[in-house]
Design a protein around this motif. Structure first.
Motif, PDB file in Angstrom:
ATOM      1  N   ILE A  25     -48.175   2.855  65.285  1.00 15.87           N
ATOM      2  CA  ILE A  25     -47.992   1.498  64.771  1.00 15.87           C
ATOM      3  C   ILE A  25     -46.516   1.126  64.837  1.00 15.87           C
ATOM      4  O   ILE A  25     -46.163  -0.031  65.101  1.00 15.87           O
ATOM      5  CB  ILE A  25     -48.499   1.399  63.319  1.00 15.87           C
ATOM      6  N   GLY A  26     -45.641   2.114  64.632  1.00 12.23           N
ATOM      7  CA  GLY A  26     -44.216   1.862  64.780  1.00 12.23           C
ATOM      8  C   GLY A  26     -43.858   1.390  66.181  1.00 12.23           C
ATOM      9  O   GLY A  26     -42.980   0.533  66.361  1.00 12.23           O
ATOM     10  N   ASP A  27     -44.529   1.934  67.188  1.00 11.82           N
ATOM     11  CA  ASP A  27     -44.298   1.491  68.566  1.00 11.82           C
ATOM     12  C   ASP A  27     -44.711   0.024  68.742  1.00 11.82           C
ATOM     13  O   ASP A  27     -44.041  -0.738  69.457  1.00 11.82           O
ATOM     14  CB  ASP A  27     -45.086   2.366  69.540  1.00 11.82           C
ATOM     15  N   ILE A  28     -45.815  -0.373  68.105  1.00 13.51           N
ATOM     16  CA  ILE A  28     -46.234  -1.771  68.158  1.00 13.51           C
ATOM     17  C   ILE A  28     -45.160  -2.656  67.534  1.00 13.51           C
ATOM     18  O   ILE A  28     -44.776  -3.697  68.091  1.00 13.51           O
ATOM     19  CB  ILE A  28     -47.576  -1.977  67.427  1.00 13.51           C
ATOM     20  N   VAL A  65     -56.074  -8.047  71.512  1.00 11.75           N
ATOM     21  CA  VAL A  65     -57.021  -7.964  70.395  1.00 11.75           C
ATOM     22  C   VAL A  65     -56.987  -6.588  69.724  1.00 11.75           C
ATOM     23  O   VAL A  65     -56.810  -6.497  68.500  1.00 11.75           O
ATOM     24  CB  VAL A  65     -58.450  -8.344  70.842  1.00 11.75           C
ATOM     25  N   PRO A  66     -57.144  -5.486  70.455  1.00  8.14           N
ATOM     26  CA  PRO A  66     -57.087  -4.184  69.780  1.00  8.14           C
ATOM     27  C   PRO A  66     -55.705  -3.863  69.199  1.00  8.14           C
ATOM     28  O   PRO A  66     -55.603  -3.194  68.167  1.00  8.14           O
ATOM     29  CB  PRO A  66     -57.465  -3.185  70.880  1.00  8.14           C
ATOM     30  N   MET A  67     -54.648  -4.356  69.830  1.00  6.10           N
ATOM     31  CA  MET A  67     -53.311  -4.113  69.297  1.00  6.10           C
ATOM     32  C   MET A  67     -53.128  -4.779  67.937  1.00  6.10           C
ATOM     33  O   MET A  67     -52.624  -4.180  66.988  1.00  6.10           O
ATOM     34  CB  MET A  67     -52.256  -4.637  70.274  1.00  6.10           C
ATOM     35  N   HIS A  68     -53.547  -6.019  67.831  1.00  9.08           N
ATOM     36  CA  HIS A  68     -53.409  -6.724  66.552  1.00  9.08           C
ATOM     37  C   HIS A  68     -54.351  -6.167  65.493  1.00  9.08           C
ATOM     38  O   HIS A  68     -53.993  -6.116  64.304  1.00  9.08           O
ATOM     39  CB  HIS A  68     -53.652  -8.218  66.756  1.00  9.08           C
ATOM     40  N   ASP A  69     -55.533  -5.759  65.892  1.00 10.56           N
ATOM     41  CA  ASP A  69     -56.430  -5.110  64.931  1.00 10.56           C
ATOM     42  C   ASP A  69     -55.759  -3.878  64.322  1.00 10.56           C
ATOM     43  O   ASP A  69     -55.811  -3.658  63.109  1.00 10.56           O
ATOM     44  CB  ASP A  69     -57.750  -4.717  65.609  1.00 10.56           C
ATOM     45  N   ASP A  70     -55.130  -3.075  65.163  1.00  3.87           N
ATOM     46  CA  ASP A  70     -54.438  -1.877  64.662  1.00  3.87           C
ATOM     47  C   ASP A  70     -53.320  -2.251  63.699  1.00  3.87           C
ATOM     48  O   ASP A  70     -53.157  -1.634  62.632  1.00  3.87           O
ATOM     49  CB  ASP A  70     -53.865  -1.066  65.828  1.00  3.87           C
ATOM     50  N   LEU A  71     -52.539  -3.266  64.053  1.00  4.84           N
ATOM     51  CA  LEU A  71     -51.407  -3.672  63.222  1.00  4.84           C
ATOM     52  C   LEU A  71     -51.868  -4.234  61.885  1.00  4.84           C
ATOM     53  O   LEU A  71     -51.362  -3.851  60.820  1.00  4.84           O
ATOM     54  CB  LEU A  71     -50.568  -4.707  63.972  1.00  4.84           C
ATOM     55  N   PHE A  72     -52.837  -5.142  61.914  1.00  5.72           N
ATOM     56  CA  PHE A  72     -53.277  -5.784  60.679  1.00  5.72           C
ATOM     57  C   PHE A  72     -54.034  -4.814  59.773  1.00  5.72           C
ATOM     58  O   PHE A  72     -53.877  -4.840  58.542  1.00  5.72           O
ATOM     59  CB  PHE A  72     -54.130  -7.011  60.996  1.00  5.72           C
ATOM     60  N   ASP A  73     -54.850  -3.937  60.366  1.00  2.00           N
ATOM     61  CA  ASP A  73     -55.529  -2.918  59.557  1.00  2.00           C
ATOM     62  C   ASP A  73     -54.514  -1.988  58.894  1.00  2.00           C
ATOM     63  O   ASP A  73     -54.700  -1.557  57.744  1.00  2.00           O
ATOM     64  CB  ASP A  73     -56.491  -2.097  60.424  1.00  2.00           C
ATOM     65  N   PHE A  74     -53.441  -1.688  59.608  1.00  2.93           N
ATOM     66  CA  PHE A  74     -52.394  -0.826  59.054  1.00  2.93           C
ATOM     67  C   PHE A  74     -51.747  -1.456  57.825  1.00  2.93           C
ATOM     68  O   PHE A  74     -51.421  -0.748  56.865  1.00  2.93           O
ATOM     69  CB  PHE A  74     -51.327  -0.548  60.115  1.00  2.93           C
ATOM     70  N   MET A  75     -51.529  -2.768  57.841  1.00  6.72           N
ATOM     71  CA  MET A  75     -50.885  -3.419  56.697  1.00  6.72           C
ATOM     72  C   MET A  75     -51.699  -3.223  55.429  1.00  6.72           C
ATOM     73  O   MET A  75     -51.150  -2.989  54.342  1.00  6.72           O
ATOM     74  CB  MET A  75     -50.688  -4.908  56.981  1.00  6.72           C
ATOM     75  N   TYR A  76     -53.018  -3.287  55.541  1.00  4.41           N
ATOM     76  CA  TYR A  76     -53.874  -3.026  54.378  1.00  4.41           C
ATOM     77  C   TYR A  76     -53.740  -1.579  53.913  1.00  4.41           C
ATOM     78  O   TYR A  76     -53.742  -1.297  52.710  1.00  4.41           O
ATOM     79  CB  TYR A  76     -55.338  -3.314  54.723  1.00  4.41           C
ATOM     80  N   GLY A  98     -40.037   1.760  53.605  1.00  5.53           N
ATOM     81  CA  GLY A  98     -41.024   2.819  53.413  1.00  5.53           C
ATOM     82  C   GLY A  98     -42.239   2.625  54.291  1.00  5.53           C
ATOM     83  O   GLY A  98     -42.837   3.591  54.788  1.00  5.53           O
ATOM     84  N   VAL A  99     -42.616   1.364  54.526  1.00  2.00           N
ATOM     85  CA  VAL A  99     -43.747   1.052  55.402  1.00  2.00           C
ATOM     86  C   VAL A  99     -43.422   1.420  56.835  1.00  2.00           C
ATOM     87  O   VAL A  99     -44.272   1.940  57.575  1.00  2.00           O
ATOM     88  CB  VAL A  99     -44.118  -0.446  55.285  1.00  2.00           C
ATOM     89  N   LEU A 100     -42.175   1.186  57.248  1.00  2.00           N
ATOM     90  CA  LEU A 100     -41.787   1.531  58.616  1.00  2.00           C
ATOM     91  C   LEU A 100     -41.848   3.040  58.845  1.00  2.00           C
ATOM     92  O   LEU A 100     -42.290   3.502  59.905  1.00  2.00           O
ATOM     93  CB  LEU A 100     -40.381   1.013  58.920  1.00  2.00           C
ATOM     94  N   GLU A 101     -41.426   3.809  57.854  1.00  2.00           N
ATOM     95  CA  GLU A 101     -41.513   5.270  57.976  1.00  2.00           C
ATOM     96  C   GLU A 101     -42.961   5.707  58.199  1.00  2.00           C
ATOM     97  O   GLU A 101     -43.245   6.574  59.023  1.00  2.00           O
ATOM     98  CB  GLU A 101     -40.938   5.930  56.732  1.00  2.00           C
ATOM     99  N   PHE A 102     -43.868   5.107  57.442  1.00  2.00           N
ATOM    100  CA  PHE A 102     -45.294   5.406  57.588  1.00  2.00           C
ATOM    101  C   PHE A 102     -45.783   4.977  58.971  1.00  2.00           C
ATOM    102  O   PHE A 102     -46.536   5.701  59.641  1.00  2.00           O
ATOM    103  CB  PHE A 102     -46.073   4.722  56.477  1.00  2.00           C
ATOM    104  N   ALA A 103     -45.349   3.786  59.415  1.00  5.23           N
ATOM    105  CA  ALA A 103     -45.785   3.258  60.715  1.00  5.23           C
ATOM    106  C   ALA A 103     -45.371   4.175  61.858  1.00  5.23           C
ATOM    107  O   ALA A 103     -46.109   4.345  62.841  1.00  5.23           O
ATOM    108  CB  ALA A 103     -45.209   1.862  60.923  1.00  5.23           C
ATOM    109  N   ASN A 104     -44.193   4.780  61.743  1.00 14.41           N
ATOM    110  CA  ASN A 104     -43.726   5.674  62.801  1.00 14.41           C
ATOM    111  C   ASN A 104     -44.545   6.961  62.885  1.00 14.41           C
ATOM    112  O   ASN A 104     -44.581   7.619  63.924  1.00 14.41           O
ATOM    113  CB  ASN A 104     -42.248   6.010  62.578  1.00 14.41           C
ATOM    114  N   ARG A 105     -45.212   7.310  61.805  1.00 16.87           N
ATOM    115  CA  ARG A 105     -46.073   8.512  61.797  1.00 16.87           C
ATOM    116  C   ARG A 105     -47.532   8.181  62.123  1.00 16.87           C
ATOM    117  O   ARG A 105     -48.289   9.060  62.537  1.00 16.87           O
ATOM    118  CB  ARG A 105     -46.029   9.185  60.422  1.00 16.87           C
ATOM    119  N   LYS A 106     -47.918   6.923  61.919  1.00 16.17           N
ATOM    120  CA  LYS A 106     -49.331   6.529  62.026  1.00 16.17           C
ATOM    121  C   LYS A 106     -49.747   6.322  63.480  1.00 16.17           C
ATOM    122  O   LYS A 106     -49.226   5.469  64.203  1.00 16.17           O
ATOM    123  CB  LYS A 106     -49.580   5.237  61.230  1.00 16.17           C
ATOM    124  N   GLU A 107     -50.734   7.115  63.941  1.00 17.68           N
ATOM    125  CA  GLU A 107     -51.271   6.962  65.293  1.00 17.68           C
ATOM    126  C   GLU A 107     -52.074   5.660  65.394  1.00 17.68           C
ATOM    127  O   GLU A 107     -52.829   5.310  64.480  1.00 17.68           O
ATOM    128  CB  GLU A 107     -52.172   8.141  65.638  1.00 17.68           C
TER     129      GLU A 107
END
Length: 601
Positions: free
Chosen positions: A166-169, A240-251, A145-154
């Motif tokens: 985020i899915g691309d990351i 740095v910005p890539m990981h910020d996006d990924l980790f913020d998304f997990m929250y 379910g998280v992956l589905e959200f990640a594929n939609r999340k800019e």
């Protein structure tokens, strides 16, 4: 590789309704790490955790009687991953014992080597091991379910790193097939080359000695290093910005995920990267030159800086036996009663430790590990400090102390600012790291923030390297080519060395008598992070971080992979280049977490 079988019934469920699951072994710096848990699946949390080390090393025993000048060659072999950190710490230790101050150029070269090691090791661990926990394949297996959200999340910072969603990351992090995964492997190659330019050989340096280095310092040498360093600087502007996006998304995707791997903020940093303009390796001056390090030493309790005094930090170290396989040494000789400043030294201090093994059957109610229980005594409590995987505990006291001030990195008293200069394809960039807080404004030490700090510290290490290479070049251009100072080994001495191994605090303590080593104790970060319950019942950091961790993984039963638990442990950087065995409910499965393999075999 085998697992230790659970004590209870075939299903793995004990009499309280908790499910026993174990991950053993996890290859690590000191011995083999095992994580034994009881999971409350109905309430989706880990109810209990014990960490174990199944291997006895004994370095402190066979160091006795050795020539002190061999200490860095021997202790480097403690680890095949961060051996240079041990060699460096041992050299610092010997410099104090011999009363020798290396030439400035020699110290700048050591700093450049250690900075390259931080860049190399953090990169390969973060991108090729930790990153696997957040890649598309793993998320698809554990939280579809998280992956589905990640594929939609800019991605908020797509312009900086190039991944639209985020899915691309996550796809870029897939082992071997992921674009970013492969790029990071190339980075690990040239950062290792950077280290070898300075110290000859990785991971056991061949040009590092007490008194300095044997490196032949030339303009060409530093130019070769500098060219690689600028490639790394450009790489970090993306990371740095890539990981910020990924980790913020997990929250965002998993509300409450800040509780995974969370424990009280009890952080220790012994400082690293000396400033040769101030460091003379004299214990009596250690408070002052310790505060001049480019990574500031410090103990942080509940988000507040308790001390950044290396003398105070040294005197507060206590080695408790707790639930470990050793006999007490209270009836043994006390090697050091007072430090060079006249301060009393406790019998539980590494200077006075005796290693007396007492092997026995593992019993979680009694003795269960070869790891002792290092603690830091603040005058009232024996604190189970952790290293936050290294970077979290390094950045926090550095930020709060406000003592670092260079062109490229600066600590403000409440944050760390990293200024990366213009590179071939990217303009100048500034990043700021602040001590993390939870939604309620409380200090936060958890799995995600340990991982995030690792990314920021990679950029910080690059900034320090830029400063050090300018200093080294200035020495060479000024005609100061000397890199080593002669010394004499004394008949009697006590000494200590402090630095930061990649994954956290590292100290070496030595007593010399008759020109030979009478006592020697190296303490890397793993005994601190992987320590067992002490005699007061206080769990070690791994145990504490996993215990009460919520379970967000969607799988149950035989499909359960324990990804939240593994993220909690892996955020501490326990050296995982190998694999994990997992036992759950009578089914023995080899879960391989080496690069490129995610599937249960």
């Amino acid at each position: 590789m085998t697992t230790t079988q659970p004590k209870h019934a075939q299903s793995g469920e004990d009499t309280t309704g908790l499910t026993e699951m174990s991950w053993d072994p996890i290859t690590r710096i000191v011995g083999s790490l095992g994580i034994y848990t009881k999971i409350d699946f109905p309430n989706r949390r880990v109810a209990e955790c014990h960490s174990t080390s199944s291997i006895f090393r004994g370095y402190s025993i066979f160091m006795k009687g050795k020539d002190p000048r061999d200490a860095h060659f021997i202790t480097s072999r403690i680890c095949g991953i961060c051996g240079d950190n041990h060699a460096t710490c041992s050299v610092y230790n010997q410099n104090m014992a011999y009363g020798v101050r290396p030439p400035h150029l020699g110290e700048w070269i050591i700093n450049l080597g250690e900075a390259a090691e931080y860049m190399f090791d953090h990169n390969i661990f973060q991108e090729n091991l930790v990153g696997v926990d957040f890649c598309e394949k793993m998320i698809a297996e554990t939280n579809p379910g998280v992956l589905e959200f990640a594929n939609r999340k800019e991605s908020p910072h797509a312009a900086e790193h190039g991944y639209r969603t985020i899915g691309d990351i996550m796809r870029a992090l897939n082992p071997f097939t992921g674009e970013f995964y492969r790029e990071a492997l190339q980075v690990s190659r040239y950062t290792r080359e950077m280290f070898c330019l300075m110290e000859g050989k990785h991971v056991h340096p061949s040009t590092l000695y007490p008194g300095g280095v044997g490196t032949h310092a030339t303009i060409q040498l530093f130019t070769d290093y500098y060219a690689r360093l600028m490639r790394y600087v450009e790489f970090m502007k993306k990371v740095v910005p890539m990981h910020d996006d990924l980790f913020d998304f997990m929250y965002e995707a998993l509300p409450g995920y800040e509780e995974v791997g969370r424990r009280r903020v009890l952080l220790g940093c012994w400082g690293s990267l000396n400033d040769p303009d101030h460091c003379d390796f004299d214990y009596k001056n250690m408070t002052n030159w310790g505060r001049k390090m480019f990574v500031t030493p410090g103990v942080v309790v509940d988000g507040k800086l308790v001390t950044n005094d290396l003398v105070e930090i040294n005197l507060g170290i206590r080695i408790l036996l707790g639930h470990s396989f050793y006999r007490d040494w209270e009836d043994q000789e006390q090697f050091v009663k007072h430090d060079p400043l006249g301060n009393a030294v406790d019998m539980r201090h590494p200077w006075n430790q005796h290693t007396i093994p007492a092997p026995q059957k593992r019993d979680f109610d009694d003795k269960y590990s070869w790891t002792m229980s290092p603690r830091w005594y603040d005058g009232k409590d024996f604190l189970p400090l952790d290293t936050g995987g290294g970077p979290l505990a390094r950045l926090w006291p550095t930020a709060l102390s406000g003592l670092v001030d260079t062109e490229f990195v600066k600590s403000t008293g409440h944050s760390v600012i990293i200024n990366l200069p213009r590179t071939a394809l990217k303009p100048e960039v500034s990043f700021e790291w602040k001590p993390p807080m939870d939604p309620k404004g409380e200090p936060l030490s958890n799995a995600i923030e340990r991982d995030r700090a690792r990314t920021y510290f990679q950029a910080y290490a690059a900034g320090i390297a830029l400063h050090c290479i300018e200093k080294a070049l200035a020495e060479v251009r000024g005609g100061n080519s000397k890199t080593w100072e002669k010394f004499v080994v004394p008949d009697e001495a006590i000494s200590c060395g402090f630095t930061e191994a990649v994954r956290g605090v590292l100290s070496h303590h030595m007593v010399i008598r008759g020109g030979k080593i009478a006592n020697y104790h190296p303490y890397p970060p793993t005994p601190w992070n992987g320590s067992v319950r002490d005699q007061f019942g206080t769990p070690g950091p791994y145990e504490d971080a996993v215990q009460n961790t919520p379970i967000f993984e969607e799988n149950r039963g035989e499909d359960f992979k324990g990804i939240d638990i593994m993220r909690a442990v892996r955020s501490m950087d326990p050296c995982l280049p190998c694999g994990v065995h997992m036992y759950g409910g009578g089914v023995d499965r080899h879960v391989t977490h080496s690069p490129g393999s995610l599937n249960v075999i």
